[in-house]
Design a protein around this motif. Structure first.
Motif, PDB file in Angstrom:
ATOM      1  N   GLY A   1      52.216 -31.468  89.241  1.00 33.27           N
ATOM      2  CA  GLY A   1      52.991 -31.416  90.468  1.00 33.27           C
ATOM      3  C   GLY A   1      52.332 -32.195  91.595  1.00 33.27           C
ATOM      4  O   GLY A   1      52.999 -32.902  92.359  1.00 33.27           O
TER       5      GLY A   1
ATOM      6  N   ALA B   1      49.897 -27.679  85.123  1.00 37.86           N
ATOM      7  CA  ALA B   1      51.158 -27.745  85.863  1.00 37.86           C
ATOM      8  C   ALA B   1      50.915 -28.082  87.327  1.00 37.86           C
ATOM      9  O   ALA B   1      51.648 -28.880  87.934  1.00 37.86           O
ATOM     10  N   MET B   2      49.871 -27.485  87.914  1.00 38.85           N
ATOM     11  CA  MET B   2      49.547 -27.769  89.313  1.00 38.85           C
ATOM     12  C   MET B   2      49.132 -29.221  89.492  1.00 38.85           C
ATOM     13  O   MET B   2      49.533 -29.886  90.453  1.00 38.85           O
TER      14      MET B   2
ATOM     15  N   THR C   1      53.958 -21.214  83.679  1.00 37.80           N
ATOM     16  CA  THR C   1      53.179 -20.012  84.012  1.00 37.80           C
ATOM     17  C   THR C   1      53.976 -18.730  83.863  1.00 37.80           C
ATOM     18  O   THR C   1      53.420 -17.641  84.001  1.00 37.80           O
TER      19      THR C   1
ATOM     20  N   GLY D   1      57.757 -30.255  90.372  1.00 37.50           N
ATOM     21  CA  GLY D   1      56.489 -29.534  90.349  1.00 37.50           C
ATOM     22  C   GLY D   1      56.688 -28.032  90.323  1.00 37.50           C
ATOM     23  O   GLY D   1      56.008 -27.315  89.580  1.00 37.50           O
ATOM     24  N   GLN D   2      57.629 -27.534  91.119  1.00 37.48           N
ATOM     25  CA  GLN D   2      57.899 -26.099  91.155  1.00 37.48           C
ATOM     26  C   GLN D   2      58.498 -25.608  89.840  1.00 37.48           C
ATOM     27  O   GLN D   2      58.116 -24.544  89.332  1.00 37.48           O
TER      28      GLN D   2
ATOM     29  N   THR E   1      47.023 -23.971  81.253  1.00 39.30           N
ATOM     30  CA  THR E   1      48.403 -24.445  81.373  1.00 39.30           C
ATOM     31  C   THR E   1      48.847 -24.462  82.829  1.00 39.30           C
ATOM     32  O   THR E   1      49.484 -25.418  83.289  1.00 39.30           O
ATOM     33  N   ALA E   2      48.498 -23.398  83.560  1.00 38.33           N
ATOM     34  CA  ALA E   2      48.848 -23.340  84.975  1.00 38.33           C
ATOM     35  C   ALA E   2      48.160 -24.443  85.758  1.00 38.33           C
ATOM     36  O   ALA E   2      48.754 -25.067  86.644  1.00 38.33           O
TER      37      ALA E   2
ATOM     38  N   PHE F   1      52.187 -14.419  87.117  1.00 38.43           N
ATOM     39  CA  PHE F   1      51.101 -15.117  86.435  1.00 38.43           C
ATOM     40  C   PHE F   1      49.825 -14.272  86.439  1.00 38.43           C
ATOM     41  O   PHE F   1      49.140 -14.135  85.418  1.00 38.43           O
TER      42      PHE F   1
ATOM     43  N   GLY G   1      58.196 -27.036  86.838  1.00 37.65           N
ATOM     44  CA  GLY G   1      57.176 -27.109  85.795  1.00 37.65           C
ATOM     45  C   GLY G   1      56.182 -25.977  85.892  1.00 37.65           C
ATOM     46  O   GLY G   1      55.819 -25.359  84.877  1.00 37.65           O
ATOM     47  N   GLN G   2      55.758 -25.669  87.110  1.00 35.06           N
ATOM     48  CA  GLN G   2      54.792 -24.586  87.288  1.00 35.06           C
ATOM     49  C   GLN G   2      55.400 -23.238  86.917  1.00 35.06           C
ATOM     50  O   GLN G   2      54.739 -22.404  86.278  1.00 35.06           O
TER      51      GLN G   2
ATOM     52  N   ASP H   1      53.515 -16.459  91.163  1.00 35.21           N
ATOM     53  CA  ASP H   1      52.065 -16.272  91.128  1.00 35.21           C
ATOM     54  C   ASP H   1      51.715 -14.829  90.779  1.00 35.21           C
ATOM     55  O   ASP H   1      50.732 -14.571  90.061  1.00 35.21           O
TER      56      ASP H   1
END
Length: 286
Positions: A80, A76-77, A43, A35-36, A72-73, A50, A38-39, A47
């Motif tokens: 995850g 991804a969230m 992004t 998850g991390q 997209t973000a 982003f 991919g994010q 953060d």
């Protein structure tokens, strides 16, 4: 059946983590890492990075691009969250039953996660509609439709409503969270994908005087998680400084996310096992 206490719940949580540490690290840890990663990839880093990318697109007039990046973000969230939730269901299923096959429990976890997310999305939409009605009652929307800015009475109404929500809704939400705290392990133990079944059974298990002990457990758990998150968050921040935006963001997220996820899942299972004792016991706090 043993009497539920805060000490029993924490003892059971530690026992569950010890018994299922390999799966917690492999399944839940992998879900957090994926998850991390991919994010961060989707992004463009942390953060902060982003937010800067979004601001730059808006300032340059690229509204479509900013919406695309935000979408997209969000994707991804969601991805995850799905991976982590599926791993949680699978680990609880393995830890609370005789079903130990990873592939079948992961399939169950994925299906249960999708159904659960759709259910709570519907609940969330209903809550949003309720808030829209509440704010509409204050007269603010009427002011705006009249072409002017919100009146003093309208603003005072919003402030008053928010104050009431803080005083009334927050304690109510904490109490509801305690009553529904074991919905996920209830579902996993029974291999159910029905969130309503989990909520009903959790409500039944936490009925009577035990609900206040569970609420006390929840409040103490929140404090523990907050303290641990602060510590690991500081450690993760060091990796942000050392590794740069992309690598640092991933490592920081993993360092803070994996322990918090393991502790949270262990506590959920611990409360459930203290309410419905199964298997071996570790008398740590008593």
């Amino acid at each position: 059946m043993q009497r539920y206490t805060v000490g029993n719940a924490f003892s059971e949580a530690i026992a569950f983590v010890k018994e299922n540490l390999t799966n917690l690290l492999l399944l839940l840890g992998s879900a957090v890492v994926l998850g991390q990663v991919g994010q961060a990839v989707l992004t463009g880093g942390s953060d902060e990075q982003f937010g800067q990318n979004i601001a730059r697109m808006v300032q340059s007039g690229d509204i479509q691009g900013s919406f695309g990046l935000f979408g997209t973000a969000l994707a991804a969230m969601i991805l995850g969250a799905v991976l982590q939730s599926a791993a949680q269901f699978a680990i609880l299923r393995q830890g609370l039953s005789d079903e130990k096959d990873v592939s079948t429990t992961m399939v169950y976890g994925l299906v249960a996660t999708i159904v659960n997310m759709l259910f709570w999305m519907a609940i969330g939409l209903g809550i949003v509609l309720i808030f829209v009605v509440l704010f509409g009652v204050t007269g603010v929307f009427a002011d705006l439709q009249g072409g002017g800015s919100p009146s003093g009475a309208g603003i005072a109404g919003i402030v008053g409503l928010l104050f009431v929500l803080i005083l009334v809704v927050l304690p109510l939400m904490l109490w509801l969270a305690a009553r529904l705290f074991v919905a996920t392990p209830v579902m996993a133990h029974a291999r159910s994908i029905n969130p309503i079944y989990g909520l009903v059974e959790s409500w039944r298990l936490t009925s009577g005087s035990v609900q206040w002990s569970v609420l006390g457990t929840l409040l103490l758990f929140i404090l523990v998680v907050f303290a641990i998150s602060m510590v690991f968050g500081l450690v993760g921040a060091l990796f942000m400084l050392i590794g740069g935006q992309m690598v640092g963001a991933v490592v920081a997220g993993v360092v803070a996310g994996v322990p918090t996820a393991i502790i949270s899942l262990g506590m959920t299972a611990g409360v459930y096992r203290a309410l419905v004792p199964v298997d071996s016991r570790y008398d740590i706090f008593n």
